[in-house]
Design a protein around this motif. Sequence first.
Motif, PDB file in Angstrom:
ATOM      1  N   LEU A 185       0.544 111.914  49.454  1.00 53.48           N
ATOM      2  CA  LEU A 185       0.350 110.538  48.786  1.00 53.48           C
ATOM      3  C   LEU A 185      -0.159 110.870  47.235  1.00 53.48           C
ATOM      4  CD1 LEU A 185      -0.273 108.300  51.670  1.00 53.48           C
ATOM      5  CD2 LEU A 185       1.808 108.771  50.732  1.00 53.48           C
ATOM      6  N   SER A 186      -0.019 109.717  46.567  1.00 55.64           N
ATOM      7  CA  SER A 186      -0.571 109.619  45.459  1.00 55.64           C
ATOM      8  C   SER A 186      -2.217 109.086  45.365  1.00 55.64           C
ATOM      9  CB  SER A 186      -0.095 108.823  44.177  1.00 55.64           C
ATOM     10  OG  SER A 186      -0.142 107.561  44.659  1.00 55.64           O
ATOM     11  N   ILE A 187      -3.011 109.179  44.616  1.00 55.40           N
ATOM     12  CA  ILE A 187      -4.263 108.622  44.786  1.00 55.40           C
ATOM     13  C   ILE A 187      -4.318 107.098  44.862  1.00 55.40           C
ATOM     14  CG2 ILE A 187      -6.445 108.184  43.606  1.00 55.40           C
ATOM     15  CD1 ILE A 187      -6.755 110.798  44.342  1.00 55.40           C
ATOM     16  N   LYS A 241     -11.445 107.009  51.557  1.00 58.21           N
ATOM     17  CA  LYS A 241     -11.026 108.339  51.704  1.00 58.21           C
ATOM     18  C   LYS A 241     -10.524 108.961  50.337  1.00 58.21           C
ATOM     19  CE  LYS A 241      -9.449 112.351  53.132  1.00 58.21           C
ATOM     20  NZ  LYS A 241     -10.280 113.543  53.731  1.00 58.21           N
ATOM     21  N   ALA A 242     -10.229 107.872  49.605  1.00 52.64           N
ATOM     22  CA  ALA A 242      -9.655 108.145  48.046  1.00 52.64           C
ATOM     23  C   ALA A 242     -10.927 108.244  47.141  1.00 52.64           C
ATOM     24  CB  ALA A 242      -9.054 106.822  47.745  1.00 52.64           C
ATOM     25  N   LYS A 243     -12.040 107.418  47.488  1.00 50.34           N
ATOM     26  CA  LYS A 243     -13.112 107.584  46.815  1.00 50.34           C
ATOM     27  C   LYS A 243     -13.863 109.110  46.924  1.00 50.34           C
ATOM     28  CE  LYS A 243     -17.398 105.295  45.374  1.00 50.34           C
ATOM     29  NZ  LYS A 243     -18.135 106.525  45.386  1.00 50.34           N
ATOM     30  N   ILE A 301      -7.961 111.766  36.329  1.00 52.71           N
ATOM     31  CA  ILE A 301      -7.745 112.589  37.293  1.00 52.71           C
ATOM     32  C   ILE A 301      -6.375 112.908  37.260  1.00 52.71           C
ATOM     33  CG2 ILE A 301      -7.642 113.389  39.771  1.00 52.71           C
ATOM     34  CD1 ILE A 301     -10.188 111.742  39.968  1.00 52.71           C
ATOM     35  N   ASP A 302      -5.933 114.266  37.233  1.00 56.19           N
ATOM     36  CA  ASP A 302      -4.520 114.772  37.093  1.00 56.19           C
ATOM     37  C   ASP A 302      -4.203 115.912  37.943  1.00 56.19           C
ATOM     38  OD1 ASP A 302      -1.953 115.114  35.511  1.00 56.19           O
ATOM     39  OD2 ASP A 302      -2.874 117.015  35.201  1.00 56.19           O
ATOM     40  N   HIS A 303      -2.909 115.831  38.373  1.00 55.85           N
ATOM     41  CA  HIS A 303      -2.476 116.859  39.363  1.00 55.85           C
ATOM     42  C   HIS A 303      -2.139 118.215  38.596  1.00 55.85           C
ATOM     43  CE1 HIS A 303      -1.907 113.638  42.151  1.00 55.85           C
ATOM     44  NE2 HIS A 303      -1.737 114.416  42.940  1.00 55.85           N
ATOM     45  N   ILE A 304      -2.602 119.377  38.981  1.00 59.81           N
ATOM     46  CA  ILE A 304      -2.061 120.636  38.367  1.00 59.81           C
ATOM     47  C   ILE A 304      -0.676 120.939  38.492  1.00 59.81           C
ATOM     48  CG2 ILE A 304      -2.702 123.062  38.203  1.00 59.81           C
ATOM     49  CD1 ILE A 304      -5.678 122.335  38.974  1.00 59.81           C
ATOM     50  N   LYS A 305      -0.276 121.240  39.758  1.00 56.66           N
ATOM     51  CA  LYS A 305       0.939 121.049  40.129  1.00 56.66           C
ATOM     52  C   LYS A 305       1.529 119.534  40.412  1.00 56.66           C
ATOM     53  CE  LYS A 305       4.152 123.150  43.351  1.00 56.66           C
ATOM     54  NZ  LYS A 305       4.310 124.186  44.366  1.00 56.66           N
ATOM     55  N   ALA A 342       5.857 115.665  41.983  1.00 52.78           N
ATOM     56  CA  ALA A 342       7.525 115.822  42.122  1.00 52.78           C
ATOM     57  C   ALA A 342       7.627 117.343  42.344  1.00 52.78           C
ATOM     58  CB  ALA A 342       7.870 115.301  40.361  1.00 52.78           C
ATOM     59  N   LYS A 343       6.776 118.267  42.167  1.00 59.12           N
ATOM     60  CA  LYS A 343       7.264 119.793  42.257  1.00 59.12           C
ATOM     61  C   LYS A 343       6.479 120.288  43.519  1.00 59.12           C
ATOM     62  CE  LYS A 343       8.267 120.719  37.348  1.00 59.12           C
ATOM     63  NZ  LYS A 343       7.819 121.699  36.188  1.00 59.12           N
ATOM     64  N   GLY A 344       5.965 119.219  44.442  1.00 61.10           N
ATOM     65  CA  GLY A 344       5.597 119.621  45.735  1.00 61.10           C
ATOM     66  C   GLY A 344       4.006 119.751  45.554  1.00 61.10           C
ATOM     67  N   GLY A 345       3.332 119.115  44.437  1.00 55.56           N
ATOM     68  CA  GLY A 345       1.927 119.393  44.573  1.00 55.56           C
ATOM     69  C   GLY A 345       1.190 118.542  45.417  1.00 55.56           C
ATOM     70  N   LEU A 346       0.296 118.865  45.927  1.00 55.39           N
ATOM     71  CA  LEU A 346      -0.689 117.735  46.971  1.00 55.39           C
ATOM     72  C   LEU A 346      -1.711 117.152  46.310  1.00 55.39           C
ATOM     73  CD1 LEU A 346      -0.616 120.136  50.051  1.00 55.39           C
ATOM     74  CD2 LEU A 346       1.182 118.510  49.433  1.00 55.39           C
ATOM     75  N   THR A 347      -2.192 115.974  47.071  1.00 56.49           N
ATOM     76  CA  THR A 347      -3.534 115.476  46.357  1.00 56.49           C
ATOM     77  C   THR A 347      -4.490 115.812  47.250  1.00 56.49           C
ATOM     78  OG1 THR A 347      -2.141 113.365  46.054  1.00 56.49           O
ATOM     79  CG2 THR A 347      -4.372 113.070  45.973  1.00 56.49           C
ATOM     80  N   ILE A 348      -4.988 117.027  46.796  1.00 56.75           N
ATOM     81  CA  ILE A 348      -5.999 117.688  47.315  1.00 56.75           C
ATOM     82  C   ILE A 348      -7.022 118.480  46.194  1.00 56.75           C
ATOM     83  CG2 ILE A 348      -5.122 118.359  49.653  1.00 56.75           C
ATOM     84  CD1 ILE A 348      -4.367 121.162  48.473  1.00 56.75           C
TER      85      ILE A 348
END
Length: 735
Positions: free
Chosen positions: A654-656, A666-668, A702-706, A709-715
């Motif tokens: 899921l997105s942030i 958890k998001a925080k 805050i930005d996703h490295i991957k 849309a290409k399978g990147g996770l919110t970790i």
Amino acid sequence: MKDIVKLNYAGTKKVNEGKNPRVLYEHQIEAISRLNEINKKDSFSSLLVLPTGGGKTATAVYWLLKEAVNNKKKILWVAHRHLLLEQAAETFKNNAYSNLLYNITEFSYRIVSGKHDRAIHIKPSDDILIISKDSAIKNLEYINKWIGKDEEVYLVIDEAHHSIAKSYRKLIDNVYDKVNNVKLLGLTATPFRTADNEEGLLAKIYKDGIVFKIDLKDLIKKEILARPNFEECETEINFGDNLGLKAIKSIENLDILPEDVAQKIAENKERNRLIVNKYLEKKNIYGQTIIFAVNRVHAFALRKLFEESGVKAEVIVSGTFLEFTGVDISNEENIRKYRDGKIQVLINVNILTEGIDLPQTKTVFLTRPTISTILMTQMIGRALRGEKAGGTKEAHVVSFIDDWKDRIAWVNPELSQENNEFTDNNYDNEKKLLRLISIKKIEEFAMLMDETVDTSELEKIEFMKRVPLGMYAFTFIDDNSMEKNYQVLVYDSTKPMYEEFINDLPIIFEAHNINEEYIENDVMDKLLEEVEEIYFNENMLPKYDKEDIKNILKYYAEKECKPKFITFEDVDRQALDLKTIALNIIDKDMRRSEINDYIESLWNDENQIIKIYFNKKLYFKQQLQKQIDILENPEDYPIEDSEFIEETRELEKLSINEIERISPKKAKKIKDKVYYKFTNKDGTHYCKNCGYKSNYKGLFQIDHIKPMAKGGLTIVSNLQLLCKNCNKVKGDKYE
């Protein structure tokens, strides 16, 4: 030939021959003695602390006339409201007698403000310059021409608890820069009533501390002020249902009831009859009474009802000709009749807040609501003349409380008397804290009483999490130069959010280069959006209020210190726990009559904590029954745990923003870890791409490295911190 206009805000006052007929009280004489001692120094900076009704202005003016004006020393008197400026000028004129001014035969004064004279007209020969804070800041060049480097200048700050504001500090620093010998005197009733930080700032300004202090309790003991007995009369009449946003803003910003709303109150026969009947019930106790009416229509409607009931009443208004009736009213005549005891009730509109001495007044009826603590204090003050001041031992203050659906934070009369703590009883302190809650009210109370609002989500929360942990309490000057008292209620859900936000206030203002005392609307809008995104989560229950954030920002802009947090630890929060009460009913297997008796005993308990918090018995009973149902039928009322997530795997996908809706905490934690990951040793955050550094989170995203849309996770390992420019270029904002 040109018309000649006489100015009442500037001129020369001739000294009256003889002794000033006004006799000072013992505490005023002692205060002047202390002032004389400190005045032996070349310079000083001190506070004179007297409660409302204690004669701050009269004491200071009496002393200044003899020690400053009499010796041709200049006085710069600063206040933030027009009324205070005029009051100071009148006090100087009324006390100009030769026993104080034996070296001179006259002195000149000038009032400068947006309502009075302009600074360009200040003359070197002016002995007393009485100026508004805003006019002073805008016209420092004229003030600097008026004062000389080698002169001795008496700088007086009225309502000195406001002098920690940046504008006041700028003015004070300017005077110190331009004059060798500055004698700074602050006048206040409440020197230390807000944040601890503010106390520190006041101590820096008034380095010699408090020159003299006496509190309300002492003046009541000395019988100079009457002891007020506060009564509330709930009308149960609703005026809040059709109150639109425009009307609310008119009330909150200007303390003006919209005409249509005022008319509804004025013409409400049930409410008017209730006011008259309340007086008739205790006529012998209330004695001569001043009634503060909503408007002229209201005043005359009440007078008619009083006359029909055999009570002699008259009306005074802030204008002698009542256009809508064609009746010519003599305020002076009606005041004289009231003084002579020929009438029992004096009904007024916008005139008897101050300046008219009616010591025989034993009671005031507050039938017009107000958000202004100053106006409330002035209205109450009409009945507070003590026996030694020609008044009464006790005074009665009766306020009429309408149902506004908790949409307006009307001033509580009892709380406006800030030093009004007559006992050290802990229960009194608890009730005072809870009354502060009831001023602002609690958002869900209004919602739960409104059957049209879905409150099912809110009611899933454990009841005690709906009880505030405490509040941020502070005072600031609003856009209309009115003092505004404000409280921000804090719950389990919002406490960490507010703590982080308030702790970061210095870097927020530094990052946006905000140095002015007032925040422009466009800047405020940007700040609000930014602060909400970084620090707050709208999915938490109970929710935060955007207006609370805005007012905290306004307060910090003015004072440059953080608001004080008042905990409700002293309040017996467990006494409010419906679960405990419900368990007691179930364990004892109470019958219906026993339950009713038990509820009555709780509602009428001498501590009144339940009554103050729940406000309405019906609401208390409804919520208690709901708790009983939950305990007896738990399967019908599942309690959601806001932190419970079934599958961690799904959460990572899921997105942030989506995580925030499911589990704000958890998001925080995730966001905090990302910020920490991109933090330098000096505590600044940095952009992964360009290396830009700042300690303010609002300048990063805050930005996703991957990309997701290409399978990147919110970790955390797949998240990075970018400055806004780099993220805009990348075009992959995590939202």
